[in-house]
Design an enzyme around this catalytic site. Structure first.
Site, mmCIF file in Angstrom:
data_model
loop_
_atom_site.group_PDB
_atom_site.id
_atom_site.type_symbol
_atom_site.label_atom_id
_atom_site.label_comp_id
_atom_site.label_asym_id
_atom_site.label_seq_id
_atom_site.Cartn_x
_atom_site.Cartn_y
_atom_site.Cartn_z
ATOM 1 N N THR A 381 0.857 -1.184 0.000
ATOM 2 C CA THR A 381 0.000 0.000 0.000
ATOM 3 C C THR A 381 0.899 1.242 0.000
ATOM 4 O OG1 THR A 381 -1.665 -1.272 1.219
ATOM 5 C CG2 THR A 381 -1.972 1.091 1.204
ATOM 6 N N ASN A 401 -2.999 -4.185 -2.428
ATOM 7 C CA ASN A 401 -2.874 -5.125 -1.310
ATOM 8 C C ASN A 401 -1.435 -5.617 -1.182
ATOM 9 O OD1 ASN A 401 -3.832 -6.290 0.989
ATOM 10 N ND2 ASN A 401 -4.599 -8.113 0.010
ATOM 11 N N SER A 452 -11.345 -2.556 4.688
ATOM 12 C CA SER A 452 -9.965 -2.068 4.583
ATOM 13 C C SER A 452 -9.480 -1.547 5.935
ATOM 14 C CB SER A 452 -9.932 -0.926 3.561
ATOM 15 O OG SER A 452 -8.671 -0.299 3.550
#
Ligand code: GLY
Length: 570
Positions: A381, A401, A452
């Site tokens: 990320t 990811n 998330s």
């Protein structure tokens, strides 16, 4: 926008952070801010110097913070391909200076229409090893390209094509392989040749390139050009969509043209809380970040840290992490599919109940908290923070990811597919790649967004503003917590990114810490209370912070010493 409009919007922030201030003193505050404060400079902190450079170019061409955000995010897709990209998703937290409006642009991936709750399970109900992390079946429908088109169209001043120009140039001219890129390629080594399009770009001679090698991305350049020319349709319809879907289906994926054409970003209200005059504005569901962050801060605000030794302070912080992460697993998912009790979870009253269960002298076993069944890592990320001279700001966190996402690239596109489907709970009780436990609220459904941890955040108070965030999977939230607490105690941007970190996420019931995060005395104090400690084999996170001091008007930008970039003020 003129100065008085700008100052009015700043005054609104100050008013919101001072609910108990008398009317007279509010008037004084507004007047003094109007005279003293405006961020007459712009600043960027991103994970790569070329992405920061892209943002600067856009400022020089008359763009605002939103145009710069498009340029930075697109550039990161090219120069930091292990972390984010057009094949992934993004969250952009915006502050629009003219109106004072704060909005969260949710460009998270969604599950394809053909996805099913049990798609990663064998007939006997066991998970199919690696199915949710490797190859095109692991990929949600990307949101980042739609997010960039939306930012440019609704908030920017420059055409999308102008803001994408630096990224297109980088893809064409090539980028120099750096240590972080190469670490990601080592991680992907076992699967790189399963999908030749990916291997061709990143393992040009069938080997991991040498440091300093130049990596060109001509297919990605053409994909970016189609996005620049036609906006949303340039990615989600036409040639790019055809290549993405054909590539996916030829290699076992389930994307369809309708999935792509039907993708939509969502503008959401950020979540907000207030602790001792500091307003926290952060990511709402489908991120767990903002709620978990505010919940932890609410729990901690009831303790008088000033009277406590540092081992006790850290013990209490860990206990707050444990409780907030338990609730993350129990309650959080895509709000368009499940009911998330947001107001309750960010309420100080709710936190008071959680606080009451914490003992000063003893760790709570995670098993002793109300059960959700038996139940991270990293630098994957990416995050950037940007402010312009008018006070517009963006905290942007983007992801594919794990490093290089699913390792799959659709031939002819240069687009690396995410493996964000792994952020769903593939089965209650089964851990994902960040060892996060999940429940049915985060199960797979067509069109649903996976939960998330990305936590783009603003902190606002009399002192000014901080714009922050970081990569790091589930650890993102506790990194932002520690940086936020530091800012509340007077830390500057550089101190915030440099802090040594520790983390607890309910399950596994272990405190992970960076070298130097816990003194010998603190370790002893925590162990005596029953905490299990585990030193992280390496430093983690890559935080980028921009701050604006309301009194002096000084703008500051700092990047994580663990990364390769540096902040810039213009
Ligand atoms: N894929 C990391 C996150 O969204 O939390």
């Amino acid at each position: 926008m003129n100065k008085s409009q700008q100052n009015a919007s700043i005054a609104v922030i100050q008013f919101m952070t001072k609910p108990l201030t008398s009317f007279l003193s509010i008037l004084f505050l507004v007047a003094s801010i109007a005279v003293a404060n405006s961020p007459d400079r712009a600043a960027i902190a991103s994970a790569h110097p070329m992405a920061t450079q892209a943002g600067q170019e856009i400022f020089e061409q008359g763009g605002n913070a939103f145009d710069a955000a498009v340029a930075i995010a697109a550039a990161l897709a090219v120069v930091e391909p292990q972390s984010s990209g057009l094949g992934g998703g993004a969250f952009f937290l915006l502050h629009v200076a003219e109106s004072g409006r704060q909005v969260f642009v949710d460009a998270r991936e969604v599950a394809p229409a053909a996805a099913t709750a049990d798609m990663y399970l064998q007939e006997n109900g066991d998970p199919i090893p690696r199915a949710s992390v490797i190859g095109p079946l692991a990929a949600g429908i990307p949101g980042q390209p739609a997010g960039l088109a939306h930012l440019a169209q609704k908030y920017g001043r420059l055409p999308l094509a102008e803001s994408l120009a630096p990224a297109i140039r980088y893809a064409e001219q090539g980028i120099v392989a750096n240590v972080r890129m190469l670490a990601g390629l080592r991680f992907r080594r076992k699967t790189y040749d399963r999908w030749p399009a990916f291997g061709k770009v990143f393992y040009p001679d069938g080997e991991i390139p040498e440091p300093g090698a130049v990596i060109k991305q001509p297919d990605l350049m053409n994909t970016l050009k189609r996005l620049a020319a036609d906006g949303f349709d340039g990615f989600y319809r036409g040639e790019t969509a055809r290549l993405l879907v054909d590539g996916s289906r030829a290699s076992g994926g389930i994307w369809s043209r309708d999935d792509l054409a039907g993708y939509r970003i969502v503008e959401r209200e950020p979540v907000a809380g207030e602790i001792n005059g500091v307003r926290i504005i952060s990511a709402p569901p489908p991120s767990s970040g903002g709620i978990t962050l505010i919940n932890m801060l609410n729990i901690l605000q009831g303790f008088d840290f000033a009277t406590m030794d540092s081992a006790t302070r850290k013990h209490l912080t860990i206990e707050a992490m444990r409780r907030a992460f338990r609730d993350r697993a129990e309650y959080l998912g895509d709000p368009d599919f499940v009911t998330v009790p947001v107001e309750r979870l960010v309420s100080p009253l709710y936190a008071a109940g959680q606080r009451a269960s914490i003992r000063l002298d003893k760790a709570t076993s995670s098993d002793a908290l109300p059960g959700i069944g038996p139940a991270g890592k990293g630098d994957q990320t990416t995050h950037f923070s940007v402010i312009d001279s008018e006070g517009n700001r963006v905290a942007g966190t983007m992801s594919i990811n794990l490093w290089y996402g699913s390792g799959f690239m659709a031939p002819g596109t240069g687009v690396i597919f995410n493996n964000e489907m792994d952020d769903f709970s593939i089965k209650p009780g089964v851990l994902n790649s960040y060892d996060l436990v999940g429940t049915a609220v985060n199960s797979i459904e067509p069109g649903k967004r996976p939960l998330s941890s990305m936590t783009p955040t603003f902190l606002e108070s009399d002192r000014g503003v901080a714009i922050l965030g970081t990569p790091g999977g589930s650890r993102i939230i506790t990194m932002v917590l520690q940086a936020a607490m530091a800012w509340m105690n007077g830390a500057d941007a550089n101190e915030m990114v440099s802090l040594k970190r520790f983390h607890h996420q309910f399950y596994p019931d272990v405190v992970v810490y960076e070298e130097g995060a816990l003194t010998a005395e603190e370790q002893q104090g925590l162990q005596q209370r029953g905490h299990q400690l585990k030193k992280s084999p390496r430093a983690y996170g890559n935080m980028n912070v921009v701050t604006w001091d309301a009194e002096s008007g000084k703008v500051d930008a700092a990047t994580d010493p663990r990364g390769i970039s540096e902040g810039r003020v213009y």
